[in-house]
Design a protein around this motif. Structure first.
Motif: not given
Lengths: 665, 181
Positions: A436-441, A443-447, A451-454, A510-513
């Motif tokens: 949840v924390a990573v998803s919210v962050l 959504l706020i700061f990047a797209s 896969p990146v979120v997971v 992050c580099t890949v996506y």
């Protein structure tokens, strides 16, 4: 003259290697203590003569002795001094001399620092290392002699070192890699010595652990440097290509990672004894296999050395002898060994077993992908096929993701059972919160990229457990800060190693996506924007280096009207070899790299230019270095030092020592 | 003691691996660089002739005979190394050699040929490197064997020396000569 000295010294070291292989072993068979103790001084001699040989070749390079074939092919009088030195290992013969010197160094180090071994074990280990040295030196002398001269007619000028290798990364990458590759010879020798003696107990695991850790740390640094070098030197911004030679270094690393975990279980709990022995054999076997793949020409690769069928045949025979006899010994000597420890499904032993299985499966996947083109060619009778990154992405990545899930909970586990540490409900909460924390962050700061979120959420979950584990250790201490700093070095090593993996994971995904790149045709004054930056092609000019001339571009990078940096990518023409090299330029940063490479000139004053913006790419290598540091810290743990000190005290009580003159470290 | 056969598995896996490696090893000529172009038609081109001003050459000029296409330049020292052997091949073996003068100055190229002799049938002026890119040239010199249909059958990177001719090019060409069509 000096080259002949090197050659002669290499022949002497062959003699010493033979003696090292035979004398201590003879001592073991005949129960002769004096013969058993000869290993130490012979290893010292072997090391010294290999070193003389290596220094002699370096001298030939530094003094531009082009009558030596190898020097003429790989150096040039205009080559800068540091590259003359690194050119010693710039091609097959010299790099194999370095490889052999590294084996000599490890052998000598074992002789120095393993005095707490029983006499017969030490004799066995040194004898096995001596046997390996015989194989390596014979290979050098008969198929790859770097000291060969072309007399009386020799070239007045050398061909120059391959421009790709004229670079800082290539000065340090091969020695580090070889320290890792060859370093696995030490746990291998311990494993074989244990099988040979028939005493498959936990003592060998305690002896092997520091050696395995340090070899593994070197290999980690070597791979990290190789990836970094490929990124900035090959000019297309990639950092890992699943190339056959990269895979050859990655497979021993994966098995080595399994080995350091499995050694811990064997030492502490007496479990997986035969499995650990097998891993030790496998790690070194894969190193040798890597050597075969690189030097035989069986697989084509950007890294491939000058190839010679005779060499390939020799290495194949050597592989058959070394690995074949080891595995045969294993099959018959590991019979009837049982682990008596009992553990539950959620214990640390069980989690390490899962770690081992996943790492071995991952290694198998890489091996399959590396050899599949060869198998396909063999089956179809000549059709060629290449297995590219898509195969590895679909097969390797899922295995590693499962591994990361187990890695998250493993630090909370305990030996034997985990009732105290591992609470499934709490872990589910941690995982959900991370997600949840990573998803919210994001959504706020990047797209939001799934896969990146997971992956980032898993990284976060791993971190939470590491932090909580530290917190648990200091919970009941009165001075919490001091408690943090008074844990064992091995524990910090684990934290750093796992933390490094977390950082690399984030860097890789992050580099890949999130990387972006553009190929554009530019004339001076043109502007291209990418990832929020504007790249302006200012002008081209000619520059002259020590052994090349170059077209150098000047590219001004701005962001929102403010200057960020100016980049100077080059297209170099190396005079002696007439080869053209792309020298990319980049602005490195913690959160993003800006990367510009020149393509071909396309018409009047226009150039093809490639620009990249690569977020978090540095994290990949920072993580790699932390992992290596973790491995090295674990070696420095005081458990190992204490055993040495105790041994030192014992030693001083003995008035006469057989191997006098070798100082203890 | 009964033999625990599962401990033999690693040995068997290794033996299979060795068989594969040994087979792959016997299969491959290590000097052969893989090329996407082997057994493909020679790439389309339309380039000026080095000697005859205003005349352009195209694929029709290559077809019809088994020929060597040699990528060379005056700035390339190894091209000078292989020059005597190319001269000998053209004279003694009767193989036409077509030159691709690569990234070069035509004036210098003509002077170079006057100085060292010109065994070539003709030269294409590839000073933009267009044909070289289509051929996937790594650097000069490179030599391609082209058959009567204008199909590339072999590629050699580096200087053509006596031993390269004997060991690789001559066998390839004799196979092509013997095959029907």
């Amino acid at each position: 003259m000096i080259a002949e000295l090197g050659h002669f010294s290499l022949i002497l070291s062959l003699g010493l290697a033979f003696v090292l292989m035979l004398l201590p072993a003879w001592g073991v068979f005949s129960r002769n203590l004096v013969l058993m103790q000869t290993g130490g001084s012979i290893s010292a001699g072997l090391f010294v003569f290999l070193l003389i040989s290596f220094v002699a070749l370096t001298y030939a390079f530094v003094t531009d002795d082009f009558s030596v074939n190898y020097v003429a092919r790989n150096s040039n009088s205009a080559l800068p001094l540091q590259y003359k030195v690194s050119a010693v290992w710039g091609a097959h013969e010299g790099s194999f001399l370095l490889w052999t010197l590294v084996l000599g160094t490890w052998t000598f180090a074992v002789a120095l620092f393993s005095r707490d071994l029983t006499l017969d074990m030490r004799a066995r280990v040194l004898s096995i290392l001596g046997g390996l040295a015989v194989g390596f030196i014979l290979f050098l002398l008969f198929t790859s002699n770097p000291f060969e001269r072309s007399l009386p007619v020799f070239p007045s000028e050398g061909n120059d070192l391959n421009p790709l290798l004229q670079d800082f990364g290539l000065i340090v990458h091969p020695p580090m890699l070889y320290m890792g590759y060859v370093g696995f010879a030490v746990p291998f020798a311990f494993a074989i010595a244990t099988l040979w003696s028939g005493r498959l107990d936990t003592a060998w695991a305690r002896w092997s652990r520091p050696w395995t850790n340090i070899a593994w740390a070197f290999l980690t640094i070597g791979i990290t440097l190789g990836s970094w070098w490929a990124y900035y030197e090959l000019g297309w911004g990639g950092w890992w290509f699943w190339d056959a030679v990269e895979n050859a270094s990655f497979m021993p690393w994966l098995v080595g990672t399994a080995l350091i975990h499995s050694l811990a279980s064997t030492e502490k709990r007496g479990v997986f004894k035969t499995w650990t022995v097998l891993l030790a054999i496998a790690a070194f076997s894969l190193s040798l296999l890597g050597g075969f793949l690189v030097r035989s020409g069986v697989l084509t690769s950007v890294h491939a050395f000058a190839q010679d069928p005779q060499r390939g045949m020799y290495i194949l025979i050597f592989l058959v002898i070394v690995i074949g006899s080891s595995l045969t010994l294993y099959a018959f000597r590991a019979q009837g060994i049982k682990s008596n420890a009992i553990f539950t499904w959620n214990s640390r032993e069980a989690l390490i077993l899962v770690n081992n299985l996943l790492l071995v499966v991952a290694t198998g996947a890489v091996l399959l992908g590396t050899l599949y083109p060869l198998a396909y060619e063999a089956v179809t009778g000549g059709d060629k096929l290449s297995v590219g990154p898509p195969y590895f992405a679909t097969v390797f990545v899922p295995i590693v993701m499962v591994l990361f899930l187990f890695m998250a909970i493993s630090p909370r586990s305990r030996w034997k059972n985990t009732a105290s540490g591992l609470d499934p409900r709490r872990q589910i909460v941690y995982m959900a919160c991370s997600l949840v924390a990573v998803s919210v962050l994001s959504l706020i700061f990047a797209s939001f990229v799934l896969p990146v979120v997971v992956i980032t959420a898993v990284a976060c979950w791993i971190t939470v457990n590491l932090v909580e584990d530290v917190a648990r250790r200091i919970r009941n201490k009165s001075e919490k800060l001091r408690a943090i700093f008074s844990q064992s070095l091995a524990y910090y090593g684990m934290l750093l190693g796992h933390g490094g993996i977390v950082i690399s994971m984030i860097g890789i995904c992050c580099t890949v996506y999130f990387s972006s790149e553009k190929d554009v045709r530019m004339v001076p004054g043109d502007l291209v924007s990418l990832g929020g930056y504007e790249f302006q092609f200012v002008r081209m000019r000619n520059v002259t280096g020590p052994n090349y001339v170059a077209d150098q571009g000047e590219i001004l990078v701005t962001r929102g009207g403010e200057a960020v940096t100016t980049l100077y990518p080059e297209k170099r023409l190396y005079a002696a070899s007439q080869s053209v090299m792309t020298e990319a330029d980049m602005d490195p940063g913690i959160f993003r790299d800006l990367y510009v490479a020149l393509g071909e000139p396309v018409g009047e004053s226009a150039w093809a230019v490639r620009v990249h913006v690569k977020p978090f790419v540095r994290w990949i290598w920072i993580g790699g270095l932390l992992i290596a540091l973790g491995g090295a810290l674990a070696v420095a743990d005081k458990r190992y030092r204490r055993s040495r000190r105790r041994e030192k005290e014992n030693k001083s009580e003995q008035s006469m020592s057989v191997e006098d003159g070798i100082p203890l470290g | 003691m009964t033999l625990n056969k599962s401990l033999l598995i690693p040995l068997f896996v290794f033996i299979m691996l060795v068989v594969l490696l040994g087979y792959g090893f016997s299969l491959k000529d290590p000097n052969l660089l893989p090329s996407q172009l082997i057994d493909q038609p020679f790439p389309e081109f339309n380039l000026a002739d080095l000697h005859e001003d205003g005349r352009t050459r195209n694929n029709r000029d290559v077809n019809g005979k088994i020929a060597l296409v040699n990528v060379w330049a005056t700035w390339c020292p190894n091209c000078l190394v292989e020059h005597p052997e190319l001269t000998r091949i053209a004279r003694d073996e009767g193989i036409p050699i077509i030159g691709v003068n690569y990234n070069d100055d035509s004036e210098k190229a003509r002077a170079w040929l006057v100085r060292h002799g010109d065994p070539y049938v003709f030269h294409l002026v590839d000073n933009q490197g267009r044909l070289a890119i289509d051929l996937g040239v790594y650097g000069a010199p490179e030599t391609f064997v082209v058959d009567t249909e204008g199909v590339i059958r072999f590629r050699h990177v580096g200087a053509v020396t006596k031993s390269v001719w004997q060991r690789t090019l001559a066998p390839v060409i004799s196979v092509l000569r013997d095959s029907p069509g």
